[in-house]
Design a protein around this motif. Sequence first.
Motif, PDB file in Angstrom:
ATOM      1  N   VAL A   1       0.867  -1.179   0.000  1.00 56.42           N
ATOM      2  CA  VAL A   1       0.000   0.000   0.000  1.00 56.42           C
ATOM      3  C   VAL A   1       0.902   1.226   0.000  1.00 56.42           C
ATOM      4  O   VAL A   1       1.695   1.417   0.935  1.00 56.42           O
ATOM      5  N   ALA A   2       0.809   2.046  -1.033  1.00 55.90           N
ATOM      6  CA  ALA A   2       1.640   3.241  -1.150  1.00 55.90           C
ATOM      7  C   ALA A   2       0.872   4.453  -0.639  1.00 55.90           C
ATOM      8  O   ALA A   2      -0.248   4.719  -1.094  1.00 55.90           O
ATOM      9  N   ILE A   3       1.455   5.153   0.316  1.00 56.18           N
ATOM     10  CA  ILE A   3       0.883   6.395   0.819  1.00 56.18           C
ATOM     11  C   ILE A   3       1.563   7.557   0.106  1.00 56.18           C
ATOM     12  O   ILE A   3       2.789   7.695   0.151  1.00 56.18           O
ATOM     13  N   ASN A   4       0.768   8.350  -0.592  1.00 53.00           N
ATOM     14  CA  ASN A   4       1.289   9.547  -1.275  1.00 53.00           C
ATOM     15  C   ASN A   4       2.508   9.240  -2.136  1.00 53.00           C
ATOM     16  O   ASN A   4       3.583   9.834  -1.977  1.00 53.00           O
ATOM     17  N   ASP A   5       2.335   8.276  -3.013  1.00 52.74           N
ATOM     18  CA  ASP A   5       3.357   7.940  -4.018  1.00 52.74           C
ATOM     19  C   ASP A   5       4.628   7.329  -3.428  1.00 52.74           C
ATOM     20  O   ASP A   5       5.708   7.440  -4.017  1.00 52.74           O
ATOM     21  N   GLY A   6       4.541   6.686  -2.279  1.00 46.33           N
ATOM     22  CA  GLY A   6       5.714   6.057  -1.691  1.00 46.33           C
ATOM     23  C   GLY A   6       6.313   5.000  -2.607  1.00 46.33           C
ATOM     24  O   GLY A   6       5.593   4.293  -3.318  1.00 46.33           O
ATOM     25  N   PHE A   7       7.643   4.899  -2.595  1.00 48.97           N
ATOM     26  CA  PHE A   7       8.351   3.920  -3.437  1.00 48.97           C
ATOM     27  C   PHE A   7       9.607   3.484  -2.710  1.00 48.97           C
ATOM     28  O   PHE A   7      10.313   4.303  -2.119  1.00 48.97           O
TER      29      PHE A   7
END
Length: 476
Positions: free
Chosen positions: A430-436
């Motif tokens: 699950v990516a929060i605010n475009d996390g990578f």
Amino acid sequence: MREYLKFYIGGEWVDPARKATFDVVNPATEEVAGRVALGSGADVDRAVTAARKAFATWSQSSIVDRVEVLRSILAEYQRRAGDLGAALTEEMGAPTSLANGFQVNLGAGQLTTAIDVLENFVFEEQRGGSLIVKEPIGVCGLITPWNWPMNLIAVKVFPALATGCTMVLKPSERSPFTGQIFAEILDAAGVPAGVFNLVQGDGPSVGGPLASHSDVDMVSFTGSTRAGVSVATNAATSVKRVTQELGGKGPNIILDDDSFRDNVTKGVMAMMMNSGQTCSAPSRMLVPGSRMGEAAQIAKEAAANVSIGDPNGDFAIGPVVAKSQFDAIQTLIQQGIDDGATLVHGGLGRPEGLTSGYFVKPTVFADVKNDMTIAREEIFGPVLTILSYDSIDHAIEIANDTEYGLAAFVAGNDLEAARDVAKRIRAGSVAINDGFDFAAPFGGYKKSGNGREWGEFGFHDYLEIKAILGHSPDRA
């Protein structure tokens, strides 16, 4: 025109067991861009035999030796990056900016990550009176798809090499050029003969025999859920390990705050990247019901700004990979219209001005219900569906109401709220605010597969765990 008519087996370029070829069509021009040889069970046998022979020595190699090989591959990979990018544009229609950028760079990122992990990985650990040893599982069958060729080859080959396994790679017949160049890179880098082997071909002729082969110890497959079931079925008789990264229908929950416009816009652009041909794409955008009209207008404006055209030009997206893919997407767009979703932008047919090539209009549907076909099935094209929610609990219920569970997204200014939502979504990432993060594990729940790739977690499925009892240090 490219011609790749030999396979890489046992450290040599060899002729296939039979004379059969596959025409690779450039999806932007609909013209044949090259030919590749199609393998068979006999080629798989030969490659597996070479891998088994090489395993005896490669499995005993030191971490230092394996790091040296991986660093040699990295140098050669960087030298051939331009060749890989050009092949990607030709075989799957990725725009040059994407092909030479994120597509190729993902492969390099996975390689540097594997090197970092290997240098610090614990292969032996004393626990009480026992020594826990992690050993290479053996010969691996690696089957990869066409949509992110370098990333999906890299997340399998590099952990397998790093852990001391040997392997046979079967790339997709739709994107075989990059697979062939990748084999040239490993050959030039000095990977020992038989450690890495390449057999081109389709699923029935090569993928099936590879999955069912009695001397293959594990299979790692990325592709559709339907094909994944076939791979697992073929592998079952030999009780080998099977890991799979399959389909997805990623929810993207947009929180109700002052970043709403930016987050809707970003969600549209993320969906359209790579012409929507991404299993982890944010294909279901969830917005507050009171803001559906606003979201639809924002999404329409964003989609209208997605330029599409010749992948060798200055465009954001190119064609989808094949006519069959184009036709399937058109069918699903029509299904969305028939089911009563609001077509906000795009729709059927090619974009204006494009009379050939498998170009799909960047398409947005609003007022989508989660029981509609376009909300349930993986479209695998530049098509976004927007659904509404009444509360955060309702949003999470919709997000989890799917047979998939690969990737999900949460966007909003309130990080505490976003983190709470992320923890409640049933998905492998699950990516929060475009996390990578290259070090984070990637894989799916439910029909999105099993096992994990990326970073340290990508090593685990290539290792067997042995317990040596009576190994207490005080008895030494």
